[in-house]
Write an enzyme that holds these catalytic residues in place. Structure first.
Site, short mmCIF file in Angstrom:
data_model
loop_
_atom_site.label_atom_id
_atom_site.label_comp_id
_atom_site.label_asym_id
_atom_site.label_seq_id
_atom_site.Cartn_x
_atom_site.Cartn_y
_atom_site.Cartn_z
N GLY A 180 0.80 -1.21 0.00
CA GLY A 180 0.00 0.00 0.00
C GLY A 180 0.83 1.26 0.00
O GLY A 180 1.25 1.77 -1.05
N CYS A 181 1.10 1.78 1.18
CA CYS A 181 1.74 3.09 1.30
C CYS A 181 3.20 3.09 0.85
O CYS A 181 3.68 4.10 0.34
CB CYS A 181 1.61 3.59 2.74
SG CYS A 181 -0.11 3.84 3.22
#
Length: 249
Positions: A180-181
């Site tokens: 994700g990030c």
């Protein structure tokens, strides 16, 4: 069966067919897949520049506690991040920037589509333990802390300005989550014309398969994924740059 369920069933069927056809594990350890990507013009090397910053992504309570909705055991990741911090903090020319995600308790700064797609964000209330960095990081007063509204540390934050002010050309990206990030931050880094380096042992995810697949994709498209030993060794050998500027929170 609802329309959504029928669509998901079709997607699953396509995925099963693709898996049966390729019989390939989507991860860095799959040499055949890497050779396929290399032949297609992916997975080149960005290498190191001259001025480096360390970005520590979302190592806060919500991500690092296994009791939390999105939490996982990231103890090994934390140890490797601490190892990098110990090396970087012996110098005054490598800025450290931490990130977290936090929103007002009224959700006035959290758009509805984000709440619907990722409802765990409703728990990321500014000032709560969930959004505070884990104490083991021992953040120093001159090390910036950024509250980012979305996955990328660059999106709608002052990170580009912090890096530009110190003429940074390379970011070492560590933390979570890999799929994700971390991935999103690496994509933004190359979009901003920066080299990105990811120490494989210093990033983590709640899903082992997502972690492996994301490392492969990051390495193929956005950054150089390297063993932490290589990253530590390079930083230790990196010539000190003049005119270092400290970052304030």
């Amino acid at each position: 069966m609802t329309i959504v369920n029928r669509r998901l069933q079709c997607v699953k069927g396509d995925a099963d067919m693709t898996a049966a056809q390729t019989q390939q594990t989507h991860g860095l350890g799959n040499r055949d897949l890497l050779d396929q990507y290399l032949a297609a013009g992916f997975a080149g090397r960005v290498g190191w520049g001259e001025r480096v910053a360390l970005l520590v992504i979302d190592m806060a309570g919500a991500w690092t506690s296994q009791d939390e909705m999105i939490g996982a055991n990231l103890d090994g990741v934390l140890r490797n991040i601490r190892r990098l911090l110990d090396v970087v903090r012996t110098r005054d020319d490598i800025p450290v920037v931490f990130t977290t995600m936090a929103y007002d308790e009224t959700y006035s700064d959290l758009p509805l589509p984000s709440r619907l797609k990722t409802p765990h964000l409703e728990r990321m209330i500014r000032g709560s333990e969930r959004v505070r960095l884990v104490p083991g990081l021992d953040r120093r007063p001159h090390e910036a802390l950024i509250e980012k509204p979305r996955a990328s540390a660059f999106f709608n934050t002052n990170l580009p300005s912090i890096l530009a002010a110190q003429r940074i050309d390379t970011v070492v990206v560590v933390g979570c989550s890999t799929s994700g990030c971390v991935r999103s931050t690496c994509e933004s880094a190359i979009d901003h014309g920066l080299r990105a380096i990811v120490p494989a042992e210093a990033v983590g995810d709640r899903s082992a398969s997502a972690h492996e697949a994301a490392l492969f994709d990051i390495n193929a498209r956005y950054a150089d994924v390297l063993p932490i030993e290589e990253v530590v060794g390079h930083i230790e050998r990196l010539p000190r740059t003049a005119g270092a500027v400290t970052t304030d929170a």
